[in-house]
Enzyme design. Structure first.
Site, mmCIF file in Angstrom:
data_model
loop_
_atom_site.group_PDB
_atom_site.id
_atom_site.type_symbol
_atom_site.label_atom_id
_atom_site.label_comp_id
_atom_site.label_asym_id
_atom_site.label_seq_id
_atom_site.Cartn_x
_atom_site.Cartn_y
_atom_site.Cartn_z
ATOM 1 N N HIS A 1 0.849 -1.189 0.000
ATOM 2 C CA HIS A 1 0.000 0.000 0.000
ATOM 3 C C HIS A 1 0.889 1.246 0.000
ATOM 4 C CE1 HIS A 1 -3.801 -2.074 0.614
ATOM 5 N NE2 HIS A 1 -3.175 -2.864 1.454
ATOM 6 N N GLN B 1 -15.723 -21.484 4.694
ATOM 7 C CA GLN B 1 -14.743 -20.471 5.100
ATOM 8 C C GLN B 1 -14.946 -20.039 6.546
ATOM 9 O OE1 GLN B 1 -12.264 -18.978 3.221
ATOM 10 N NE2 GLN B 1 -11.668 -17.626 4.867
ATOM 11 N N ASP C 1 -16.902 -12.859 -4.292
ATOM 12 C CA ASP C 1 -16.452 -14.253 -4.268
ATOM 13 C C ASP C 1 -17.411 -15.132 -5.061
ATOM 14 O OD1 ASP C 1 -14.870 -16.402 -3.709
ATOM 15 O OD2 ASP C 1 -15.360 -16.537 -1.582
#
Length: 638
Positions: A122, A391, A500
């Site tokens: 970043h 997940q 996703d």
């Protein structure tokens, strides 16, 4: 103690470990050795170091880079650099660019053989709970700028993963042009209004004390439109309460009264239903896939020379606005037409002998388990069997209040930013579409928290493709893709990004309808491996270049993922880029490599996939455009 290589007084910024933590800037004496970077209090009067305030082991450093200074930075803070390690970025301000370059050069030399060097970083500060460069709100999020190269090899990239093409990388976020805005949605005409009389298409048993029971085919008066999902209504006995809006239709539309009308069903689903019933002359009426406001009669016959088969007849209208299937037999309305052909074949493969309907067993899901209910009492849930492990934790099939089928996602502690999700859940519950898995509510009063959703009996699309589809028809495969685009087009219209999208995150109901699930949940993942494009959990195989390189999500990154999902459908669930690892995929995709054409996909289908994989995000279609394109392809198949 190792001998010092460099020593310098720098300004150090506090790490702001919480969003509410105030920033502060303090002068510290930094000492660099072969083993670590340490910083101390400093006694200016005596010119000596005092107590140790902190240190970073050299072997734990993942990246060392400059930082773009903040706007209107004071003179002492215009030469910042960062040392990134497990606890986050350590921000340091040098007194001059020469001093900064000296430290960066020496640090990069010391860390050059570290095992976990980053590919991206970043370039701006983490501040007030956000990365200033890319506006991401997760501190562990993968960087948005690729590290500069040295001698052709990216810092932190192995030799095997170096770029093999001189094709320029996409621009960094600072240089990027704004993406083309989504086309304006056409203004929606209100379907219902207060004072309107409606007819119940389905029975509805009250799920909350304030709900009103619905009895199929009875009339109700709308008293108040509370929101898009719930109305306050009154029945013919004077009882008042809340009803789900998707269980009723305007009384003026006559077809909904008839069992043979199955409006939310496509061609392949109609064929499956008719073949399952296996009745010669079984029939239903459905909305035509070709034209809005047109209808099709689907008929099953055992008398065909080819064996048991389904025939589909479009209901046509002549110049006198009469309806017909056979031109010699015209009627003023569709019920009269159906009644006639129930007694006379008159050109059809069979007379319409048996009404086949999916309406009783397939009442749509409601937005929540009752009006205004989003917090669910876990004591009202019964766990029946485990469906899988995802997940966030275990997913189980169960019952709510002993009678409503639900899926219960038990959130593993530490896997999700729970407080943020709980706030978002109130918004997500209002998203309702027949091609989205409905969120019913959450259980947040205990740990682990539960997410309670609609249950779909045929499970995950990926498993369904691999295990249930032996010889699918072209229509069936394309209608699966259309289901996904319909749900995603709705999310797109609500400015909602999935992040996703893949076959594993779609489910299949008992009727074969595909529904998208887990939309937006990836924003709440607390998992370092998920946020690294080389981590096994990050959806690299479904991600476009701007996500792989800059973690820049948008509705257009969902479009790319849908193209990969189409590829999964047409390969019956094969793994995308099956022979490549994640690092190789990042390298190849960002230099123009694309998935091959599946054997079951013709050139037009593959062209649609390739349109989804345009390198420039703003050149990809919208989901609404994909809905239209897929419908055109279906029309040709019909």
């Amino acid at each position: 103690m190792s001998d010092s290589i460099l020593e310098e007084v720098f300004i150090k910024r506090s790490q702001q470990k919480k969003k509410t933590s105030p920033l502060n800037f303090k002068e510290r004496l930094f000492v660099l050795t072969q083993d670590k970077v340490a910083y101390y209090d400093y006694d200016y009067d005596k010119g000596k170091r005092k107590g140790l305030k902190g240190s970073v082991d050299i072997e734990k450093i993942k990246c060392v880079e400059v930082v773009i200074p903040e706007d209107n930075a004071p003179a002492e803070r215009i030469f910042p650099f960062q040392i990134i390690y497990d606890e986050g970025p350590l921000y340091i301000f040098a007194k001059s660019d020469d001093v900064r370059k000296q430290w960066l050069h020496k640090l990069k030399h010391l860390v050059r053989f570290n095992k976990e060097l980053m590919q991206k970083y970043h370039p701006c500060f983490w501040e007030d709970g956000m990365w200033r460069c890319c506006q991401q709100e997760v501190k562990q999020a993968m960087g948005c700028r690729v590290l500069e190269t040295r001698n052709g090899v990216g810092k932190g990239l192995s030799k095997g993963s170096r770029r093999k093409s001189r094709k320029p990388l996409p621009p960094t976020p600072e240089e990027e042009k704004p993406t083309r805005p989504l086309p304006p949605q056409p203004p929606k005409q209100p379907k219902f209004s207060e004072g309107m009389t409606v007819i119940a298409e389905y029975d509805y048993a009250p799920m909350a004390p304030q709900d009103l029971e619905l009895r199929k085919d009875e009339e109700y008066l709308i008293l108040q439109i509370c929101d898009a999902n719930w109305f306050r209504a009154k029945d013919k006995y004077g009882n008042e309460g809340y009803i789900p809006s998707n269980y009723v239709v305007e009384a003026l539309n006559g077809l909904e009264k008839f069992e043979w009308y199955c409006k939310s069903i496509n061609r392949s689903q109609a064929e499956n239903l008719l073949k399952t019933e296996n009745k010669d002359g079984g029939f239903l009426v459905r909305d035509s896939g070709k034209y809005t406001g047109k209808y099709t009669v689907s008929v099953f016959t055992k008398a065909s020379p080819q064996g048991p088969t389904c025939r589909h007849y479009n209901i046509l209208i002549n110049h006198q606005n009469q309806f017909y299937l056979a031109e010699k037999h015209c009627f003023s309305n569709i019920p009269e037409l159906i009644n006639y052909h129930q007694h006379n074949a008159a050109g059809l493969v069979s007379r319409l002998k048996y009404v086949i309907s999916n309406r009783t067993q397939n009442a749509p899901s409601t937005a929540g388990l009752g009006y205004g209910v989003w917090e669910i009492d876990p004591r009202q849930l019964t766990f029946i069997k485990e469906l899988g492990n995802g997940q966030f934790g275990v997913v189980k099939y169960g019952k709510w209040q002993g009678r409503h089928d639900v899926a219960i996602k038990m959130i593993k502690e530490g896997s999700m930013s729970e407080d943020d999700f709980i706030e978002e859940a109130k918004v997500m519950m209002k998203l309702r579409h027949e091609n989205l898995v409905q969120l019913y509510g959450v259980c947040t009063k205990q740990r682990p928290i539960y997410i309670v959703t609609e249950f779909l009996s045929n499970g995950c699309l990926l498993t369904y493709l691999r295990e249930n589809l032996q010889h699918p028809s072209p229509v069936q495969l394309l209608e699966m893709c259309k289901d996904v685009t319909e749900g995603m087009s709705y999310l797109e219209s609500q400015q909602y990004i999935h992040r996703d999208l893949a076959a594993r995150n779609c489910l299949v109901d008992s009727n074969g309808t595909i529904k998208v699930t887990d939309f937006g949940l990836s924003r709440y993942v607390l998992d370092d491996e998920y946020f690294s494009s080389v981590g096994s959990k990050f959806p690299v195989r479904w991600s476009p270049p701007e996500v792989l390189l800059y973690c820049k999500f948008s509705s257009k990154s969902d479009i790319w993922a849908f193209g990969v999902l189409m590829w999964e459908v047409y390969t019956l669930g094969r793994m995308p880029y099956e022979r490549l690892n994640n690092t190789e995929i990042v390298d190849k995709v960002s230099t123009g490599y694309r998935l091959y054409r599946p054997q079951m996909a013709n050139d037009k289908i593959y062209s649609l996939m390739m349109n989804c994989w345009q390198e420039k995000a703003d050149e990809r279609p919208t989901f609404q455009e994909l809905v239209i394109s897929i419908q055109d392809l279906l029309d040709n198949l019909y």
